[in-house]
Design a protein around this motif. Sequence first.
Motif, mmCIF file in Angstrom:
data_model
loop_
_atom_site.group_PDB
_atom_site.id
_atom_site.type_symbol
_atom_site.label_atom_id
_atom_site.label_comp_id
_atom_site.label_asym_id
_atom_site.label_seq_id
_atom_site.Cartn_x
_atom_site.Cartn_y
_atom_site.Cartn_z
ATOM 1 N N ALA A 279 0.823 -1.209 0.000
ATOM 2 C CA ALA A 279 0.000 0.000 0.000
ATOM 3 C C ALA A 279 0.857 1.258 0.000
ATOM 4 O O ALA A 279 0.584 2.216 -0.747
ATOM 5 C CB ALA A 279 -0.937 -0.006 1.205
ATOM 6 N N LEU A 280 1.896 1.287 0.827
ATOM 7 C CA LEU A 280 2.778 2.463 0.858
ATOM 8 C C LEU A 280 3.444 2.690 -0.491
ATOM 9 O O LEU A 280 3.595 3.836 -0.940
ATOM 10 C CB LEU A 280 3.844 2.292 1.932
ATOM 11 N N ASP A 314 -7.490 -2.438 -3.472
ATOM 12 C CA ASP A 314 -6.661 -3.572 -3.867
ATOM 13 C C ASP A 314 -6.470 -4.540 -2.707
ATOM 14 O O ASP A 314 -6.441 -5.768 -2.892
ATOM 15 C CB ASP A 314 -5.292 -3.087 -4.342
ATOM 16 N N ARG A 315 -6.331 -3.992 -1.508
ATOM 17 C CA ARG A 315 -6.163 -4.841 -0.324
ATOM 18 C C ARG A 315 -7.324 -5.804 -0.191
ATOM 19 O O ARG A 315 -7.136 -6.997 0.056
ATOM 20 C CB ARG A 315 -6.072 -3.960 0.926
ATOM 21 N N LEU A 423 -12.862 -3.572 7.556
ATOM 22 C CA LEU A 423 -12.120 -3.812 6.323
ATOM 23 C C LEU A 423 -12.798 -4.906 5.507
ATOM 24 O O LEU A 423 -13.263 -5.907 6.043
ATOM 25 C CB LEU A 423 -10.668 -4.214 6.636
ATOM 26 N N ALA A 424 -12.835 -4.716 4.197
ATOM 27 C CA ALA A 424 -13.558 -5.635 3.324
ATOM 28 C C ALA A 424 -12.869 -6.985 3.244
ATOM 29 O O ALA A 424 -11.659 -7.078 3.252
ATOM 30 C CB ALA A 424 -13.693 -5.020 1.939
ATOM 31 N N GLY A 425 -13.670 -8.040 3.145
ATOM 32 C CA GLY A 425 -13.144 -9.389 3.045
ATOM 33 C C GLY A 425 -12.954 -9.818 1.603
ATOM 34 O O GLY A 425 -13.466 -9.210 0.679
ATOM 35 N N SER A 426 -12.216 -10.907 1.392
ATOM 36 C CA SER A 426 -12.016 -11.423 0.045
ATOM 37 C C SER A 426 -11.605 -12.879 0.124
ATOM 38 O O SER A 426 -11.174 -13.374 1.167
ATOM 39 C CB SER A 426 -10.943 -10.641 -0.699
ATOM 40 N N GLU A 427 -11.725 -13.573 -1.016
ATOM 41 C CA GLU A 427 -11.321 -14.966 -1.081
ATOM 42 C C GLU A 427 -9.835 -15.134 -0.762
ATOM 43 O O GLU A 427 -9.425 -16.136 -0.181
ATOM 44 C CB GLU A 427 -11.631 -15.536 -2.466
ATOM 45 N N LYS A 435 -2.613 -21.089 7.433
ATOM 46 C CA LYS A 435 -2.508 -19.812 6.725
ATOM 47 C C LYS A 435 -2.307 -18.669 7.714
ATOM 48 O O LYS A 435 -2.741 -18.731 8.869
ATOM 49 C CB LYS A 435 -3.784 -19.596 5.909
ATOM 50 N N ARG A 436 -1.651 -17.617 7.247
ATOM 51 C CA ARG A 436 -1.440 -16.424 8.065
ATOM 52 C C ARG A 436 -2.409 -15.331 7.612
ATOM 53 O O ARG A 436 -2.478 -15.032 6.416
ATOM 54 C CB ARG A 436 0.013 -15.945 7.948
ATOM 55 N N PRO A 437 -3.151 -14.725 8.548
ATOM 56 C CA PRO A 437 -4.132 -13.723 8.139
ATOM 57 C C PRO A 437 -3.468 -12.438 7.669
ATOM 58 O O PRO A 437 -2.383 -12.065 8.123
ATOM 59 C CB PRO A 437 -4.948 -13.484 9.419
ATOM 60 N N LEU A 438 -4.134 -11.768 6.751
ATOM 61 C CA LEU A 438 -3.672 -10.484 6.257
ATOM 62 C C LEU A 438 -3.630 -9.475 7.397
ATOM 63 O O LEU A 438 -4.443 -9.515 8.315
ATOM 64 C CB LEU A 438 -4.625 -9.986 5.162
#
Length: 563
Positions: A279-280, A314-315, A423-427, A435-438
């Motif tokens: 993002a930065l 995009d995130r 924050l919006a979720g996604s597949e 798995k490691r979360p965003l």
Amino acid sequence: MSRLRCTLLSLGLLISGALQAAVPDQQAVATAHPFATDAAHQILDQGGNAFDAAIAAAATLAVVEPQGSGLGGGGFFLLRLQQDDGVDYRFLDARETAPLAAHRDMYRDADGKVSRSASLNGPLAAGIPGLPAALVHLAERYGELPLAASLASAIEAAEKGFQVSDRYRTLGGFRLDAMRADTETARIYLRDGELPAEGTLIKQPELAATLRALAQHGHDGFYAGQTAQRLVEAVRGAGGIWQQADLDAYQVVEREPVRWHSQGHQIISAPLPSAGGIALAGILQGLESLPETERGSVQRTHYLVELMRRVYRDRTALLGDADQVEVPVARLVSADYAKTLADSISADRATPSSELGAPRAFNEGTNTTHFSLIDRHGNAVAATLSVNLPFGAAFTVPGTGVLLNNEMDDFAADPAGSNAYGLAGSEANAIAPGKRPLSSMTPTMLENDQQLAVLGTPGGSRIISMVLLGSLEAIEGQPVEQWVSRPRFHHQYLPDHIQVEDDAFSPAERAALERLGHRIKPVGRDYGDMQAVNWDKRNGELSAASDPRGEGKALARRALKAD
């Protein structure tokens, strides 16, 4: 004095100055709590390096700031290694992992609806902790001192106790019901079911014993043996799904940091599973593709908000654990992609988020901690650590003092829905075993031949925008105190408004932004707790600052020669 001698003397002074500037010969530490700052300095005075000091700071924060971090949580460590042949950067991913028995629908009820409570409170909300493994990894791979020496201050703080602060009480207020629901959490952190009065001493002898086991046995002191057995039995006994296999499998992952050049600096930041570095890169490089604007102007704010809107979009759509999902990282951090973001921005109109794609919204925990430090050799650490929401899952494992995280809420439990931070979720960020979360945690460094800036902050989804604003202050030559104290604003694609601290905009600035089509919503409080240090290579001086919104301590001083 002859001209030749004057020339030689001047050359000698220049060479001497260059050599002095090659390393700072000082040390600087900024953390969210005075105990942790003092612990880091103590280790540096004993001859430890920045990485030993990072162990001391992180472990001490895990004791005295249970609302923000702990052995039951995880985090990210960005390292700068000053070597004889140059500088190297490393990134330690100590993010929590989903248990091996986890699955994408684990929080859905019989009707298919997601239960938010189960992803927030109690052991089912907890990922496998990464911080203990990170402390061992730092000591074994990068430190100069034994792990036991670096953990000594944390053990002492757990035994002797720390005093409850106003911040502890404020953040505990958000989680009081959940804390009351767990007997062990209530016993340690509450008094008769209520938040303790300011100044109350919180002692944690069980946590001291767990730290001792870690100091004596390293990785196995937490992930095997008696501690591991207690963790698994307590979690499973209270409805969780941990297995010994989860603890056996946990490892810190060394990743390549995200790097790019912008605004006259090399910028080094967090890679996936952090969204921060990507993002930065989009915002700072995108800003360079837009018409030049004055610092603090309404037009600059408009451009920054529009870039925030796009990178957060995009995130939600693209980002996740790159070990398990395909993410076009090289494209997303490129100057060319940043230019496409900038080219879609109108100079005189805010873009409704709905025009950028189908709206989706999601969550991320707010409470975290950060510290920044530089040692006398030029080694540096920026570390952001978390248990997610204040006091994590509000579940403490009896006999260990380990308060578990609720980082499972950082996954998209409902890929079409949202998490605790909106924050919006996604597949790409759906739950999967191991798995490691965003995350938005964004430890960052900026470096050129004139300075090294080291910074980061807690703050959930607002971390990225805070680090952005602090980085711009550093790039523009402002003193380190200004990086951590400047008023803050934030946009995250959804909800479609600018979140602001009360004094972020003047009435005239607010009116001008609204004429462009922006909606502005005051948060109603100050947010963040940035910790930053700076090395001015021109004069060799270090400086440090702790966010005035918090209760931290920053100190830069001459190093005691212990080696």
